[in-house]
Design an enzyme around this catalytic site. Structure first.
Site, PDB file in Angstrom:
ATOM      1  N   LYS A  49     -28.598  31.731 -21.930  1.00  0.00           N
ATOM      2  CA  LYS A  49     -27.595  31.873 -21.198  1.00  0.00           C
ATOM      3  C   LYS A  49     -26.503  30.632 -20.500  1.00  0.00           C
ATOM      4  CE  LYS A  49     -29.340  32.805 -16.160  1.00  0.00           C
ATOM      5  NZ  LYS A  49     -30.259  32.492 -15.277  1.00  0.00           N
TER       6      LYS A  49
HETATM    7  C1  E4P Z   1     -30.390  34.336 -11.790  1.00  0.00           C
HETATM    8  O1  E4P Z   1     -30.571  34.919 -13.203  1.00  0.00           O
HETATM    9  C2  E4P Z   1     -29.722  33.689 -11.397  1.00  0.00           C
HETATM   10  O2  E4P Z   1     -29.778  32.446 -11.964  1.00  0.00           O
HETATM   11  C3  E4P Z   1     -30.247  33.806 -10.116  1.00  0.00           C
HETATM   12  O3  E4P Z   1     -30.046  35.229  -9.546  1.00  0.00           O
HETATM   13  C4  E4P Z   1     -29.609  32.847  -8.818  1.00  0.00           C
HETATM   14  O4  E4P Z   1     -29.923  33.074  -7.677  1.00  0.00           O
HETATM   15  P1  E4P Z   1     -29.533  31.867  -6.460  1.00  0.00           P
HETATM   16  O5  E4P Z   1     -28.186  32.694  -6.035  1.00  0.00           O
HETATM   17  O6  E4P Z   1     -30.295  33.255  -5.258  1.00  0.00           O
HETATM   18  O7  E4P Z   1     -30.063  31.101  -7.261  1.00  0.00           O
END
Ligand code: E4P
Length: 224
Positions: free
Chosen positions: A84
């Site tokens: 990621k």
């Molecule tokens: C997933 O890949 C993201 O990091 C996550 O959904 C972020 O979510 P949040 O905005 O609730 O922190």
């Protein structure tokens, strides 16, 4: 549509896997910070062994050379690891280098369809628009999902939209309607998706009626 769990908690992953609904997991540093007594590597490998699908592990390096090295390192943890990388110039360059090496990239922190297009063009396998955080800022987060899906479809880009930052069950329905092939869901939201008060009432009613029926059948057998 494939459902991923947005968590670094192994118990949540195992429970969702047991329910037979889990196709992958996304983690990030914020989710990992909630976990105690285990390294990121150990937790990601544990998750990879619990779910038969992509598991995103997030890079934290900001310099290109370090980011590429970190991406290679995370990818070597397990065959299911997807690296990621947040979107910016360095992130795109690293995505381009790593994807050409066959490493799968999930481009994260995507807040516009333009960013999604750039990520897909650089070679990302997954592109993650953050719906909830856009909603929090007073925008229509799902619109970025809709636009990105439309662009990827129209130009036959192989990248998949991974709807992220989903905060409630309607988000999942809307992401599905928008054509997102994947949604990553917090465990609490997954539980909410499953629940409906009429289901609970219905189960109670069927059980009560079944008890009546069993009692009545027994009585008829005893006194034909
Ligand atoms: C997933 O890949 C993201 O990091 C996550 O959904 C972020 O979510 P949040 O905005 O609730 O922190």
């Amino acid at each position: 549509m494939r459902l991923f769990l947005d968590t670094a908690n192994i118990d949540e992953v195992r429970e969702a896997a047991r329910m037979g609904i889990l196709s992958g997991v996304t983690t990030n540093p914020t989710l990992m910070a909630k976990e105690k007594g285990i390294s990121y590597r150990e937790r990601v490998v544990e998750i990879c062994e619990a779910v038969n699908g992509p598991v995103s592990a997030e890079c934290i390096s900001r310099d290109l050379r370090e980011l590429v090295a970190e991406g290679r390192e995370l990818a070597a943890w397990h065959a299911n690891v997807v690296v990621k990388i947040p979107i910016d110039e360095t992130g795109l360059e690293a995505t381009s280098i790593l994807s050409r090496e066959g490493i799968k990239i999930n481009t994260t922190l995507v807040f516009s369809a333009n960013q999604a297009l750039l990520a897909a063009t650089a070679g990302a396998t997954f592109v993650s628009p953050f719906v909830g955080r856009l909603d929090d800022a007073g925008q229509d987060g799902m619109e970025v999902v809709r636009e990105s899906v439309e662009i990827f479809d129209r130009y036959h880009l192989p990248a998949q939209v991974l709807a992220a930052s989903l905060r409630h069950p309607r988000h999942i329905v809307e992401a599905a309607q928008a054509g997102a092939p994947i949604a990553t869901i917090p465990y609490a939201v997954l539980k909410l998706m499953l629940k409906h008060p009429l289901t609970d009432v219905g189960i109670e009613r069927f059980l009560a009626d079944a008890r009546t029926y069993v009692r009545e059948s027994a009585r008829q057998r005893a006194n034909p």
